[in-house]
Design a protein around this motif. Structure first.
Motif, PDB file in Angstrom:
ATOM      1  N   TYR A 266     -14.608  -2.971   7.051  1.00  0.00           N
ATOM      2  CA  TYR A 266     -15.100  -4.172   7.747  1.00  0.00           C
ATOM      3  C   TYR A 266     -15.849  -5.021   6.747  1.00  0.00           C
ATOM      4  CZ  TYR A 266     -18.889  -0.738   7.964  1.00  0.00           C
ATOM      5  OH  TYR A 266     -19.802   0.239   7.655  1.00  0.00           O
ATOM      6  N   ARG A 329     -20.852  -5.590  13.051  1.00  0.00           N
ATOM      7  CA  ARG A 329     -19.756  -5.464  14.009  1.00  0.00           C
ATOM      8  C   ARG A 329     -18.603  -4.781  13.301  1.00  0.00           C
ATOM      9  NH1 ARG A 329     -19.784  -9.812  17.960  1.00  0.00           N
ATOM     10  NH2 ARG A 329     -17.732 -10.515  17.363  1.00  0.00           N
ATOM     11  N   LEU A 332     -13.159  -4.560  14.879  1.00  0.00           N
ATOM     12  CA  LEU A 332     -12.642  -5.631  15.716  1.00  0.00           C
ATOM     13  C   LEU A 332     -11.123  -5.575  15.801  1.00  0.00           C
ATOM     14  CD1 LEU A 332     -14.998  -8.544  14.706  1.00  0.00           C
ATOM     15  CD2 LEU A 332     -14.840  -7.386  16.916  1.00  0.00           C
ATOM     16  N   ARG A 467     -15.307  -7.021  20.791  1.00  0.00           N
ATOM     17  CA  ARG A 467     -16.635  -6.675  20.296  1.00  0.00           C
ATOM     18  C   ARG A 467     -16.592  -5.477  19.339  1.00  0.00           C
ATOM     19  NH1 ARG A 467     -20.093  -6.434  25.709  1.00  0.00           N
ATOM     20  NH2 ARG A 467     -21.694  -5.665  24.308  1.00  0.00           N
ATOM     21  N   GLY A 468     -15.446  -4.801  19.362  1.00  0.00           N
ATOM     22  CA  GLY A 468     -15.298  -3.676  18.441  1.00  0.00           C
ATOM     23  C   GLY A 468     -16.042  -2.461  18.947  1.00  0.00           C
TER      24      GLY A 468
END
Lengths: 655, 310
Positions: A266, A329, A332, A467-468
């Motif tokens: 990420y 986050r 996703l 929102r993952g």
């Protein structure tokens, strides 16, 4: 010829007593790590030896000792199923030391025993490397060195011999420091050990069943220590991510194979916090990181479910620096395969939980609830129904989640995490169990955050569209204080909890903080003084790129210089005249200009006569000086006052 | 130690100096030797006053005196005594020899055969005499002054080194200097002077003084000095053998006696140096290949100058 004679001088009782007590000092700290029967045998042998010494009986015949040695070796072989390896070899050496004391016929035997003792002292480090061990080792080294002093001089008292040994050890300190700081470090642990050394390490396992974490929380052993670069984040943000469990068989959650990644899956945005973790050995692969890691430790790799792994089992204390983003986050664009794995459930178990999942889907007015509100509804259910957070939950049977959710309603964090993830998966929401540690305790002494085994925790992670992965901690719904404060805040006093984590033990906790800060120093700077630390120190000392060659030459120069310094000092001690003699020499020096310096063989009276003849008219002064010197140097009684007078008179004397 | 005793010592020295002129140092050495419970060997040519010195000391110290003239036909029994059959009592009766006296002058000891010499020397060492199966102690104090002619004279049996070692000191008197000799020639008859001497000391006072010698303080650094001297003789290579521990002990106690005569309660290096020639001269023999045999004084001077004071 002369040498051989020296070697066979029999030992005195005093010397043998020294050797026996040093052997007791060496073997006692090793006793917990040796088989019980060997402890008994060695204890018996030492006791017998002491008794023989006390009664001045002669030693048992050699064949008997050999027989006992053979039997002991056989015993060690049978006990460990081998004679090779760390434990059997330490056991054998301990056995040999205890029996060698029966063979103390000559000085040579004594030196063999002393060599054995030194080796055995060091072998304690195989088992524990704490500061306390270091301190006990120092005491035993003092004992052994004292017995060496006794071997060389038998006419001294115990106190004198201890003093000699202490002085020898003090003189060794500069060498020790030089060797410690500059000896080129090999990459890897100094105490590299064979694989059988890591049996008893505690920590988070690769599976989680009801009771596995509550078991861990009974230990207040330190799992890892953390030093933050900036301020320590709020306690409720301190989720130390460990093994992620995806695989459920109805009872136990296990980690499953996840692809390993060389970089983060990420993109890190937002603020990060930096910290350094000193991880105690736990014999597993995982490294703990604050959720979610923004960097990967140089020693580690990352997995697709955001776990950090070391490249091998963590068998020594290691240190790694990380950065984490607390608001990260993640996931996703998670792959369908991962999400599928996060929905998998064993068929046909926990029917009531599955039914609950279906019910939770139906919101007010019969509309289908979103994933997020299903999770919220389940959390609300934990809060509203009489769920109890306890370290001593009842045992659960086959449909463990059903029993927990509907019957017992008493559980620890693994029950809540497990049931929450089960219901989420039953509702079709990707979810998984994350284990790790939550919270920690700031040591006010050195500012380190101490994370203990009792901070072990399990929570859940659900994946929401758009929102993952989201962390959900059902325990926080039941017992918010567990997350906000600590375990002791939510567990009733009647339940078993490590003594020291109880609030009423505050003074003891303060003492422990002190002690832990000292141990931490020891760990960080003594045991953890590795290639990197050495490199850092050398850079701080102004060496740009120290390799082992330059380190070795520094070491050689330092040790050579130290040896010279000591030799010079010893020589000075040898030649240093006593204060009276120093004054006398000063007097002679003053007269040197008149060719009246004292002949080396000249006594004070002869000199006085010669000086009086050489410098007429000063008889009184010269004679007073010589008489004072004579009284101080050769007289029966002389006081410090006379020395001062001599000094004054020589000062005043102007030839 | 009482001052009175010191005064008597000084008196002994002074009176002796009036009879044996110009030999204060030697008289003092002889007195020190006596106080240190050692025996004295005087080696010199005939006629320089060896016997006179012994006589004077015996008289002044109030000691029972015997003189044994050593000749080549002297037998041990002539020294120690013999048992003679007594008809009246029908038994053997021991007739003590001249050795049973407090001060023995063994004159010209090197004229006798080794057998007779050793009879004397055994008695000196043991301070007792064993004759015909019976051991008899010698009187206290017991002091032997032996004189000998220089061994290169004809008809002598030089004392072996082991026996020389029994003498604490060996001194030589030497010819008097001009003034002293003149005074001697002009003065009264020595023998008459000796006869007219009154004892200054009693044997009991002498024993007390001998005890006081042992109490004279020898500082550690002084003992270091004695050791250094002894060690030097052993390692320097100039001598056949170095000073034995017995000689070192003798050196120290002679120096103590020297200090006592000087009315001091501690020993100084000068005391050691003063008695060293008499102690070391007969014990140190120059090793082969070194310069021609030096005298005691020369040996001692070299030794003193090569050992610095610690």
């Amino acid at each position: 010829m002369a040498k051989a004679e020296v070697a066979f001088v029999p030992l005195s009782q005093h010397q043998t007593l020294w050797l026996v007590s040093a052997a007791i000092g060496v073997l006692l700290p090793l006793a917990p790590y040796l088989p019980y029967w060997l402890d008994t045998l060695a204890g018996l042998a030492l006791f017998t030896r002491g008794w023989l010494l006390y009664r001045r009986f002669s030693l048992p015949p050699g064949w008997l000792i050999n027989l006992v040695a053979l039997a002991g070796m056989a015993g060690v072989g049978l006990h460990y199923h081998t004679l090779f390896g760390k434990d059997p070899d330490v056991a054998l050496l301990a056995l040999f030391l205890a029996l060698k004391l029966f063979e103390m016929r000559s000085r040579r035997d004594a030196y063999v025993a002393i060599l054995l003792q030194f080796f055995l002292i060091l072998s304690q480090f195989f088992y524990t490397q704490s500061l306390l061990t270091g301190a006990t080792m120092l005491i035993t080294v003092l004992l052994v060195v004292s017995s060496m002093a006794a071997l060389n001089r038998d006419d001294q008292t115990v106190r004198q011999q201890l003093r000699v040994a202490a002085r020898l050890l003090l003189q060794a300190i500069p060498f020790m420091l030089a060797l410690f700081i500059f000896f080129p470090r090999v990459a890897g642990p100094l105490w590299g050990l064979p694989a059988d050394a890591y049996g008893g390490m505690t920590g988070l396992a690769d599976s989680m069943a009801p009771g596995s974490i509550s078991q861990l929380t009974l230990s207040d052993a330190i799992a890892f220590r953390v030093r933050f670069e900036g301020p320590v984040p709020a306690r409720h943000a301190l989720y130390w991510r460990g093994p992620v469990m995806n695989d459920f068989d109805g009872q136990t959650w296990r980690i499953d194979r996840t692809p390993l990644l060389e970089h983060l899956p990420y993109r890190v945005d937002g603020a990060t916090v930096g910290y350094e973790v000193t991880l105690e050995p736990h014999n597993r692969y995982w490294l703990f990181a604050l959720e979610m890691p923004a960097t990967i430790a140089p020693e580690g790799v990352f997995s697709a479910d955001f776990q950090m792994f070391a490249r091998g089992p963590v068998r020594t204390r290691i240190r790694y620096s990380l950065r984490s983003s607390l608001e990260q986050r993640t996931g996703l664009d998670e792959t369908a395969e991962t999400l599928d794995r996060a929905r998998r459930l064993p068929p046909d178990i926990n029917p009531r939980a599955r039914e609950l999942a279906r019910e939770l889907r139906i919101g007010p007015g019969g509309r289908r609830r979103s994933d997020a509100s299903v999770a919220a509804a389940l959390l609300a259910r934990y809060r509203e129904q009489p769920f109890v957070y306890t370290l001593t939950p009842p045992l659960l049977g086959h449909d463990s989640v059903d029993q927990f959710l509907f019957d017992t309603r008493r559980g620890f964090c693994e029950h809540y995490a497990s049931s929450f993830v089960f219901v989420m998966r039953a509702a079709g929401i990707p979810a998984r169990v994350v284990t790790g540690y939550q919270g920690g305790e700031i040591n006010p002494v050195d500012g380190y955050l101490l994370v203990r085994q009792l901070d072990a925790h399990a929570w859940a992670e659900i994946w929401l569209q758009g929102r993952g992965w989201q962390r959900v901690d059902p325990t926080a719904a039941i017992a918010p204080n567990r997350v906000e404060e600590n375990l002791a805040a939510v567990i009733p006093a009647s339940e078993p909890l490590p003594l020291l984590s109880r609030p009423e033990m505050d003074w003891l906790r303060q003492a422990r903080f002190r002690w832990e800060a000292i141990s931490n120093r020891w760990n960080q700077w003594v045991l953890g003084y590795d290639t990197q630390r050495q490199l850092g120190l050398m850079r701080a000392l102004g060496m740009n790129d120290p390799d082992w060659r330059s380190l070795a030459s520094i070491l050689a120069i330092l040790c050579g210089g130290l040896t010279l310094a000591f030799a010079g000092w010893a020589l000075r001690q040898w030649h240093r005249p006593d204060p009276v003699q120093a004054q006398w020499q000063r007097f002679s020096k003053k007269l040197a200009a008149y060719k009246l310096s004292r002949h080396p063989w000249e006594g004070s009276r002869d000199y006085s006569r010669r000086v009086r003849a050489g410098i007429p008219g000063r008889d009184g002064e010269i004679e007073a000086i010589c008489t004072l010197y004579e009284a101080l140097r050769y007289g029966r009684l002389a006081g410090a006052g006379q020395l001062a007078e001599l000094r004054q008179r020589i000062n005043d004397f102007r030839p | 130690m009482r001052t009175q005793d010191h005064n008597t010592l000084q008196q002994v020295l002074q009176t002796a100096s009036t009879i044996i002129l110009g030999k204060t140092y030697q008289i003092r050495l002889a007195l020190a030797c006596l106080l240190a419970r050692g025996h004295l060997l005087i080696e010199d040519v005939p006629g320089v006053g060896k016997t006179t010195l012994a006589h004077v000391l015996a008289h002044l110290l109030g000691l029972e005196f015997q003189r044994i003239q050593f000749t080549s036909d002297l037998l041990p029994a002539d020294i120690l005594g013999v048992s003679i059959f007594d008809r009246e009592h029908s038994s053997f009766c021991f007739h003590p020899g001249p050795i049973f006296a407090q001060l023995i002058l063994a004159d010209e000891v090197n004229r006798a055969t080794p057998k007779a010499q050793s009879a004397l020397l055994e008695a000196m060492e043991e301070r007792q005499v064993t004759a015909e199966g019976q051991t008899r102690p010698l009187p206290e104090p017991f002091f032997v002054i032996a004189t000998q002619n220089p061994s290169h004279q004809v008809g002598t049996f030089p004392l072996p080194e082991s026996q020389l070692d029994r003498f604490l000191m060996r001194i030589a008197l030497g010819y008097p200097d001009r003034a002293a000799e003149r005074e001697l020639l002009a003065g009264a008859d020595r023998r008459a002077m000796i006869a007219g001497l009154t004892p200054v000391l009693t044997p009991e006072t002498l024993i007390t003084l001998q005890g006081a010698v042992a109490n004279v303080h020898a500082a550690p650094s002084l003992i270091d000095y004695v050791q250094a001297l002894a060690e030097h003789t052993r390692h320097c290579g100039e001598f056949v053998t170095g000073l034995s521990p017995r000689s070192a002990l003798g050196l120290l106690s002679a120096a103590r006696a020297w200090a006592l005569i000087d009315t001091r309660d501690h020993v100084l290096p000068e005391d050691i140096q003063a008695v060293l020639p008499a102690i070391a001269g007969h014990r140190l023999h120059p090793a082969a290949g070194t310069t021609s045999a030096p005298g005691s004084a020369e040996i001692a001077r070299r030794l003193i100058e090569s050992v610095p004071l610690p």
